[in-house]
Every structure is written in C-alpha cells, then in structure tokens.
Design a protein around this motif. Structure first.
Motif, PDB file in Angstrom:
ATOM      1  N   GLY A   1      74.474  28.632 -10.804  1.00 38.49           N
ATOM      2  CA  GLY A   1      73.443  29.752 -10.465  1.00 38.49           C
ATOM      3  C   GLY A   1      73.876  30.871 -11.080  1.00 38.49           C
ATOM      4  O   GLY A   1      72.623  32.156 -11.096  1.00 38.49           O
ATOM      5  N   LYS A   2      75.853  31.182 -11.795  1.00 39.06           N
ATOM      6  CA  LYS A   2      75.289  32.175 -12.308  1.00 39.06           C
ATOM      7  C   LYS A   2      74.863  31.835 -13.822  1.00 39.06           C
ATOM      8  O   LYS A   2      74.058  33.047 -14.161  1.00 39.06           O
ATOM      9  N   GLY A   3      74.795  30.953 -14.567  1.00 43.47           N
ATOM     10  CA  GLY A   3      74.286  30.794 -15.625  1.00 43.47           C
ATOM     11  C   GLY A   3      72.735  31.305 -15.380  1.00 43.47           C
ATOM     12  O   GLY A   3      71.835  31.366 -16.288  1.00 43.47           O
ATOM     13  N   PHE A   4      71.815  31.111 -14.516  1.00 43.58           N
ATOM     14  CA  PHE A   4      70.543  31.273 -14.163  1.00 43.58           C
ATOM     15  C   PHE A   4      69.865  32.533 -14.078  1.00 43.58           C
ATOM     16  O   PHE A   4      69.672  33.042 -14.770  1.00 43.58           O
ATOM     17  N   VAL A   5      71.117  33.161 -13.439  1.00 43.82           N
ATOM     18  CA  VAL A   5      71.218  34.483 -13.651  1.00 43.82           C
ATOM     19  C   VAL A   5      71.283  35.127 -14.245  1.00 43.82           C
ATOM     20  O   VAL A   5      70.485  36.494 -14.679  1.00 43.82           O
ATOM     21  N   PHE A   6      72.140  35.306 -15.183  1.00 47.79           N
ATOM     22  CA  PHE A   6      72.741  36.371 -16.522  1.00 47.79           C
ATOM     23  C   PHE A   6      71.203  35.780 -17.299  1.00 47.79           C
ATOM     24  O   PHE A   6      71.048  36.149 -17.899  1.00 47.79           O
ATOM     25  N   GLY A   7      71.002  34.287 -17.726  1.00 50.16           N
ATOM     26  CA  GLY A   7      70.079  33.618 -18.305  1.00 50.16           C
ATOM     27  C   GLY A   7      68.853  34.832 -18.036  1.00 50.16           C
ATOM     28  O   GLY A   7      68.298  35.012 -19.213  1.00 50.16           O
ATOM     29  N   THR A   8      68.331  35.012 -16.483  1.00 48.88           N
ATOM     30  CA  THR A   8      67.703  35.408 -16.384  1.00 48.88           C
ATOM     31  C   THR A   8      67.146  36.926 -16.649  1.00 48.88           C
ATOM     32  O   THR A   8      66.561  37.684 -17.220  1.00 48.88           O
ATOM     33  N   ILE A   9      68.365  37.286 -16.710  1.00 49.92           N
ATOM     34  CA  ILE A   9      68.658  39.290 -17.464  1.00 49.92           C
ATOM     35  C   ILE A   9      69.041  39.185 -18.367  1.00 49.92           C
ATOM     36  O   ILE A   9      68.057  39.788 -19.299  1.00 49.92           O
ATOM     37  N   ALA A  10      69.621  38.109 -19.238  1.00 47.74           N
ATOM     38  CA  ALA A  10      69.212  38.627 -20.437  1.00 47.74           C
ATOM     39  C   ALA A  10      67.356  38.104 -20.847  1.00 47.74           C
ATOM     40  O   ALA A  10      67.428  38.787 -21.848  1.00 47.74           O
TER      41      ALA A  10
END
Length: 58
Positions: free
Chosen positions: A5-14
């Motif tokens: 979840g954290k990786g998905f959110v970070f990837g989306t923001i990036a």
C-alpha cells in the motif's frame, strides 16, 4: 500488505509529480516562447496599421 500500500501510494504520487513536471517543462520551453512571439507580432501589426493610416492622411 502494508508495504504494498505504501509503495503503491508512493508510486502514484511519484508518477503524478513526474507528469506534472513534464507538462510544466513543455509549457516553459514550447508554449511560452510561442505566446511571446505572437505578442510581438501582434504589436508589429498594430504599429503597421497606425503607420498605414497616418501615411494616407492629407
């Protein structure tokens, strides 16, 4: 599952920030110089019309 979840959110923001940066860079390097050139040409057209009108005054 938390790290996903954290990786998905970070990837989306990036990804969103990268796209926004590309759009901003495109605007600065392509769109603004064209708009500036159009403004200069418009001013030249106005000046030419004033000269044309004053040249035919008696």
């Amino acid at each position: 599952m938390k790290s996903f979840g954290k990786g998905f959110v970070f990837g989306t923001i990036a990804t969103i920030s990268a796209v926004a940066g590309c759009v901003y860079a495109f605007k600065k390097t392509v769109v603004e110089p064209i708009e500036e050139r159009e403004a200069i040409l418009d001013e030249h057209r106005k000046r030419a019309m004033r000269k044309r009108r004053s040249a035919h005054q008696n």
